[in-house]
Design a protein around this motif. Structure first.
Motif, PDB file in Angstrom:
ATOM      1  N   LEU A  67     118.506  33.573  78.908  1.00  0.00           N
ATOM      2  CA  LEU A  67     119.518  34.591  79.163  1.00  0.00           C
ATOM      3  C   LEU A  67     120.881  33.928  79.229  1.00  0.00           C
ATOM      4  N   VAL A  68     121.862  34.506  78.540  1.00  0.00           N
ATOM      5  CA  VAL A  68     123.214  33.953  78.524  1.00  0.00           C
ATOM      6  C   VAL A  68     124.209  35.058  78.866  1.00  0.00           C
ATOM      7  N   GLU A  69     124.903  34.884  79.998  1.00  0.00           N
ATOM      8  CA  GLU A  69     125.901  35.857  80.418  1.00  0.00           C
ATOM      9  C   GLU A  69     127.264  35.530  79.811  1.00  0.00           C
ATOM     10  N   SER A  70     128.067  36.568  79.680  1.00  0.00           N
ATOM     11  CA  SER A  70     129.454  36.409  79.249  1.00  0.00           C
ATOM     12  C   SER A  70     130.261  37.589  79.767  1.00  0.00           C
ATOM     13  N   GLY A  71     131.577  37.454  79.684  1.00  0.00           N
ATOM     14  CA  GLY A  71     132.445  38.560  80.055  1.00  0.00           C
ATOM     15  C   GLY A  71     133.144  38.427  81.388  1.00  0.00           C
ATOM     16  N   GLY A  72     132.833  37.371  82.122  1.00  0.00           N
ATOM     17  CA  GLY A  72     133.508  37.185  83.401  1.00  0.00           C
ATOM     18  C   GLY A  72     134.962  36.787  83.201  1.00  0.00           C
ATOM     19  N   GLY A  73     135.705  36.769  84.301  1.00  0.00           N
ATOM     20  CA  GLY A  73     137.107  36.386  84.222  1.00  0.00           C
ATOM     21  C   GLY A  73     137.857  36.787  85.457  1.00  0.00           C
ATOM     22  N   LEU A  74     139.178  36.759  85.337  1.00  0.00           N
ATOM     23  CA  LEU A  74     140.068  37.121  86.435  1.00  0.00           C
ATOM     24  C   LEU A  74     140.638  38.514  86.179  1.00  0.00           C
ATOM     25  N   VAL A  75     140.583  39.360  87.192  1.00  0.00           N
ATOM     26  CA  VAL A  75     141.078  40.720  87.061  1.00  0.00           C
ATOM     27  C   VAL A  75     141.721  41.133  88.372  1.00  0.00           C
ATOM     28  N   GLN A  76     142.697  42.024  88.288  1.00  0.00           N
ATOM     29  CA  GLN A  76     143.323  42.522  89.506  1.00  0.00           C
ATOM     30  C   GLN A  76     142.458  43.592  90.153  1.00  0.00           C
ATOM     31  N   SER A  91     128.080  40.915  79.863  1.00  0.00           N
ATOM     32  CA  SER A  91     126.967  41.015  78.924  1.00  0.00           C
ATOM     33  C   SER A  91     125.961  39.919  79.218  1.00  0.00           C
ATOM     34  N   CYS A  92     124.719  40.204  78.899  1.00  0.00           N
ATOM     35  CA  CYS A  92     123.657  39.210  79.055  1.00  0.00           C
ATOM     36  C   CYS A  92     122.768  39.303  77.825  1.00  0.00           C
ATOM     37  N   ALA A  93     122.862  38.291  76.966  1.00  0.00           N
ATOM     38  CA  ALA A  93     122.090  38.272  75.735  1.00  0.00           C
ATOM     39  C   ALA A  93     120.810  37.482  75.951  1.00  0.00           C
ATOM     40  N   ALA A  94     119.700  38.049  75.509  1.00  0.00           N
ATOM     41  CA  ALA A  94     118.400  37.410  75.676  1.00  0.00           C
ATOM     42  C   ALA A  94     117.895  36.868  74.347  1.00  0.00           C
ATOM     43  N   SER A  95     117.187  35.764  74.421  1.00  0.00           N
ATOM     44  CA  SER A  95     116.508  35.197  73.261  1.00  0.00           C
ATOM     45  C   SER A  95     115.156  34.668  73.701  1.00  0.00           C
ATOM     46  N   GLY A  96     114.234  34.552  72.755  1.00  0.00           N
ATOM     47  CA  GLY A  96     112.907  34.055  73.081  1.00  0.00           C
ATOM     48  C   GLY A  96     111.996  35.105  73.669  1.00  0.00           C
ATOM     49  N   GLU A 123     136.335  41.647  97.220  1.00  0.00           N
ATOM     50  CA  GLU A 123     135.013  41.256  97.719  1.00  0.00           C
ATOM     51  C   GLU A 123     133.941  41.263  96.636  1.00  0.00           C
ATOM     52  N   ASP A 124     134.271  41.700  95.433  1.00  0.00           N
ATOM     53  CA  ASP A 124     133.342  41.594  94.317  1.00  0.00           C
ATOM     54  C   ASP A 124     133.397  40.214  93.672  1.00  0.00           C
ATOM     55  N   THR A 125     134.333  39.380  94.103  1.00  0.00           N
ATOM     56  CA  THR A 125     134.441  38.027  93.565  1.00  0.00           C
ATOM     57  C   THR A 125     133.160  37.247  93.829  1.00  0.00           C
ATOM     58  N   ALA A 126     132.567  36.713  92.758  1.00  0.00           N
ATOM     59  CA  ALA A 126     131.291  35.994  92.866  1.00  0.00           C
ATOM     60  C   ALA A 126     130.913  35.465  91.490  1.00  0.00           C
ATOM     61  N   VAL A 127     129.879  34.658  91.473  1.00  0.00           N
ATOM     62  CA  VAL A 127     129.217  34.321  90.208  1.00  0.00           C
ATOM     63  C   VAL A 127     128.137  35.370  89.989  1.00  0.00           C
ATOM     64  N   TYR A 128     128.151  35.974  88.821  1.00  0.00           N
ATOM     65  CA  TYR A 128     127.204  37.034  88.487  1.00  0.00           C
ATOM     66  C   TYR A 128     126.131  36.484  87.557  1.00  0.00           C
ATOM     67  N   TYR A 129     124.888  36.801  87.898  1.00  0.00           N
ATOM     68  CA  TYR A 129     123.735  36.330  87.141  1.00  0.00           C
ATOM     69  C   TYR A 129     122.922  37.508  86.630  1.00  0.00           C
ATOM     70  N   CYS A 130     122.426  37.404  85.415  1.00  0.00           N
ATOM     71  CA  CYS A 130     121.409  38.361  84.994  1.00  0.00           C
ATOM     72  C   CYS A 130     120.047  37.711  85.160  1.00  0.00           C
ATOM     73  N   ALA A 131     119.053  38.537  85.370  1.00  0.00           N
ATOM     74  CA  ALA A 131     117.702  38.058  85.637  1.00  0.00           C
ATOM     75  C   ALA A 131     116.708  39.026  85.006  1.00  0.00           C
ATOM     76  N   TYR A 178     113.155  34.866  85.048  1.00  0.00           N
ATOM     77  CA  TYR A 178     114.139  34.328  84.112  1.00  0.00           C
ATOM     78  C   TYR A 178     115.554  34.573  84.633  1.00  0.00           C
ATOM     79  N   TRP A 179     116.399  33.555  84.467  1.00  0.00           N
ATOM     80  CA  TRP A 179     117.774  33.615  84.955  1.00  0.00           C
ATOM     81  C   TRP A 179     118.752  33.058  83.933  1.00  0.00           C
ATOM     82  N   GLY A 180     119.928  33.653  83.910  1.00  0.00           N
ATOM     83  CA  GLY A 180     121.016  33.085  83.138  1.00  0.00           C
ATOM     84  C   GLY A 180     121.756  32.037  83.956  1.00  0.00           C
ATOM     85  N   GLN A 181     122.784  31.464  83.347  1.00  0.00           N
ATOM     86  CA  GLN A 181     123.539  30.395  83.999  1.00  0.00           C
ATOM     87  C   GLN A 181     124.652  30.934  84.889  1.00  0.00           C
TER      88      GLN A 181
END
Length: 123
Positions: free
Chosen positions: A4-13, A21-26, A89-97, A112-115
């Motif tokens: 699983l590979v996450e993307s789309g995070g960043g800084l927002v007001q 997004s979380c793309a799966a393979s395998g 308070e939503d600031t965090a590392v987000y994981y898909c599983a 299964y977990w993404g990075q």
């Protein structure tokens, strides 16, 4: 082995939106319940949302209910987390599983977990 590979995070007001997004393979996500968790330093994984195998049912953590939406595109083998009305308070590392084997609110029950992808919400 599903990857699983996450993307789309960043800084927002505060008040803004992001879509993760979380793309799966395998493996095929249509076979699994898929969830999102988040984690801040020194704390346990917090349940955010889950989409069940049928994808017809979704559940959300109380802190994000009404603001976040989980969705899946089985054709693209991808799940999404639309996050609106973001708060600091939503600031965090987000994981898909994926592939929960029990309590879908419990991070330890997922195989299964993404990075992870960092989301930072400024005030």
């Amino acid at each position: 082995q599903v990857q699983l590979v996450e993307s789309g995070g960043g800084l927002v007001q505060a008040g803004g939106s992001l879509r993760l997004s979380c793309a799966a393979s395998g493996g095929t996500i249509s076979n699994y319940a898929m969830g999102w968790f988040r984690q801040t330093p020194g704390k346990e994984h917090e349940f955010v949302a889950v989409s069940t195998w049928s994808s017809a049912t979704t559940y959300y953590g109380d802190s994000v209910k009404g603001r976040f939406t989980i969705a899946r595109d089985n054709a693209k083998n991808t799940i999404y987390l639309q996050m609106n009305s973001l708060k600091p308070e939503d600031t965090a590392v987000y994981y898909c599983a994926g592939d929960v084997q029990g309590n879908w609110r419990s991070s330890s029950d997922y195989n299964y977990w993404g990075q992870g992808t960092q989301v930072t919400v400024s005030s």
